[in-house]
Scaffold this active site. Structure first.
Site, short mmCIF file in Angstrom:
data_model
loop_
_atom_site.label_atom_id
_atom_site.label_comp_id
_atom_site.label_asym_id
_atom_site.label_seq_id
_atom_site.Cartn_x
_atom_site.Cartn_y
_atom_site.Cartn_z
N GLN A 47 0.82 -1.21 0.00
CA GLN A 47 0.00 0.00 0.00
C GLN A 47 0.86 1.26 0.00
O GLN A 47 0.52 2.25 -0.66
CB GLN A 47 -0.94 0.00 1.21
CG GLN A 47 -2.08 -0.99 1.13
CD GLN A 47 -3.10 -0.64 0.05
OE1 GLN A 47 -3.25 0.51 -0.34
NE2 GLN A 47 -3.81 -1.65 -0.42
N SER B 254 16.30 -0.15 6.25
CA SER B 254 15.13 -0.77 5.64
C SER B 254 15.45 -1.24 4.23
O SER B 254 16.10 -0.53 3.45
CB SER B 254 13.97 0.23 5.59
OG SER B 254 12.92 -0.26 4.77
N SER C 135 13.44 -1.43 1.91
CA SER C 135 12.62 -0.66 0.96
C SER C 135 13.23 0.70 0.63
O SER C 135 12.77 1.37 -0.30
CB SER C 135 11.21 -0.45 1.53
OG SER C 135 10.56 -1.67 1.75
N GLN D 83 0.99 -5.13 13.24
CA GLN D 83 1.69 -5.48 14.48
C GLN D 83 2.86 -4.55 14.79
O GLN D 83 3.35 -4.52 15.92
CB GLN D 83 2.17 -6.94 14.44
CG GLN D 83 3.26 -7.23 13.42
CD GLN D 83 2.71 -7.65 12.07
OE1 GLN D 83 1.67 -7.18 11.64
NE2 GLN D 83 3.42 -8.55 11.39
N GLN E 187 2.76 -1.14 13.97
CA GLN E 187 2.32 0.26 14.03
C GLN E 187 2.40 0.84 15.43
O GLN E 187 2.79 2.00 15.61
CB GLN E 187 0.90 0.39 13.48
CG GLN E 187 0.81 0.22 11.99
CD GLN E 187 -0.58 0.51 11.45
OE1 GLN E 187 -1.43 1.06 12.14
NE2 GLN E 187 -0.82 0.14 10.20
N HIS F 153 -6.14 0.87 7.38
CA HIS F 153 -6.86 -0.18 8.10
C HIS F 153 -7.00 0.29 9.54
O HIS F 153 -6.07 0.87 10.10
CB HIS F 153 -6.10 -1.50 8.02
CG HIS F 153 -6.76 -2.66 8.71
ND1 HIS F 153 -8.12 -2.89 8.67
CD2 HIS F 153 -6.24 -3.66 9.48
CE1 HIS F 153 -8.41 -3.97 9.36
NE2 HIS F 153 -7.28 -4.45 9.88
N GLY G 199 -2.08 -3.08 -3.00
CA GLY G 199 -1.39 -1.90 -3.46
C GLY G 199 -0.99 -1.92 -4.93
O GLY G 199 -1.09 -0.91 -5.63
N GLU H 172 -9.23 -23.94 -10.90
CA GLU H 172 -10.46 -23.43 -11.50
C GLU H 172 -11.20 -22.44 -10.60
O GLU H 172 -12.14 -21.78 -11.04
CB GLU H 172 -11.38 -24.59 -11.88
CG GLU H 172 -10.81 -25.45 -13.01
CD GLU H 172 -11.81 -26.48 -13.52
OE1 GLU H 172 -13.03 -26.22 -13.44
OE2 GLU H 172 -11.36 -27.53 -14.00
#
Length: 341
Positions: free
Chosen positions: A28, A51, A53, A84, A86, A108, A134, A231
């Site tokens: 996100q 991090s 990221s 968990q 935050q 959320h 996201g 399927e």
């Protein structure tokens, strides 16, 4: 009938006039940040030192600060770290940088609904939750479309929180598809219930039981995989397009009749009672308490359950079959058969 809010109903200039810090750059986080920037909003990314990221965010042209520095700089702080994490992130890096007039944004409501985060007086607290992952939020935005969004306000200290929330929703492209007003409580409880009873927990267990039933009856695992898992997407796509009615319209009379007479034998009224018990655990906070306590202890239950799921024979069967799929799409950062992130 629920009122739907669209682009024409929101003022984009409100969020364009704010400095926005997106804390987290996962599924996100990257979508919100990129979409907001493309909508003319000044955005920085908040990530801890080291991090994984950080490099990705910098490569995509963002200034990256620590969560604390980003929160101090911003007017609007968007917390998009995993549920968990935050609470600790907020206490360590965000709370002391909140001053009157700032806004906290969540995608959320978990930490607000269950009391793990409490904002100081004078701070608006809003929810802007796209109803899709996201990568879909970003892809649809780039295509000139959007993913539907639900919006809530928990604290309207400024008296203008709703206007800013709708502006933010417009900035990420959600109001192209439409936005619906909700509450933090409604979003959190229904989202968790949908995940646990139907979308993730319910569906995963149903598929595994179907696979086991066919294997135990002597059928080939490859055939069982096709019938109960592969399927499933084809059927769900039809339901997504036009509800259960279109799915039934699209299948054979034999399949439709089997739907009516055998569906209630498998998903009996007892299942609905079990669903009510799951919902009660969510509403009471029992699920949240169990999840957070396990995470705080190093996630032993979580990791044990994950390992057990990965070892189910449907996974090894699927890995072999998917190698044959010419249409198979794989995410660059995903290892087939692994749940670990």
């Amino acid at each position: 009938m629920t009122d739907i809010v669209y682009d024409k109903d929101a003022d984009l200039s409100l969020i364009q006039g704010r400095k926005v810090a997106v804390i987290g750059y996962g599924s996100q986080g990257h979508a919100h940040a990129l979409n907001l920037r493309d909508s003319g909003v000044e955005v920085v990314i908040g990530l801890k030192e080291g991090s994984t990221s950080r490099a990705k965010a910098e490569e995509q042209g963002f200034t990256v600060k620590t969560p604390s520095d980003a929160s101090a700089w911003a007017d609007v702080i968007v917390i998009l770290a995993p549920d968990q994490h935050q609470r600790g992130l907020y206490a360590d890096s965000v709370r002391d940088n909140l001053t009157e007039g700032k806004t906290l944004v969540f995608a959320h409501g978990f930490n607000i609904r269950f009391g793990y985060i409490e904002a100081p007086e004078g701070v608006d607290v809003v929810l802007v939750a796209p109803k899709g992952p996201g990568h879909t939020v970003r892809r649809e935005f780039e295509a000139g479309r959007g993913v539907p969004v639900i919006v809530a306000v928990e604290v309207d200290a400024s008296g203008k929180a709703w206007d800013l929330a709708w502006s933010y929703a417009k900035g990420i492209g959600g109001l192209r598809a439409g936005g619906i007003r909700t509450t933090f409580t409604e979003e959190t409880e229904t989202d968790l219930f949908g995940e646990q009873a139907v979308l993730c927990g319910g569906t995963s267990q149903l598929v595994q039981y179907g696979f086991e039933t066919l294997i135990e009856a002597g059928y080939q695992p490859q055939i069982a995989y096709f019938e109960v898992l592969h399927e499933l997407k084809l059927i769900v796509d039809l339901m997504w397009e036009g509800g259960i009615a279109k799915q039934r319209w699209s299948i054979s009379d034999t399949a439709e009749y089997g739907d009516y007479v055998s569906g209630p034998r498998v998903i009996s009224p007892d299942v609905k009672e079990n669903m009510k018990a799951v919902l009660a655990d969510i509403q009471s906070g029992a699920f949240a308490d169990r999840f957070i306590k396990d995470q705080d202890a190093g996630a032993p239950e979580f990791l044990e359950l994950r390992k057990k799921g990965e070892e189910h024979p449907i996974e090894s069967t699927g890995r072999e079959l998917r190698k044959l799929f010419a249409w198979n799409k794989a995410d660059d950062d995903y290892t087939d058969g692994s749940v670990a992130r």
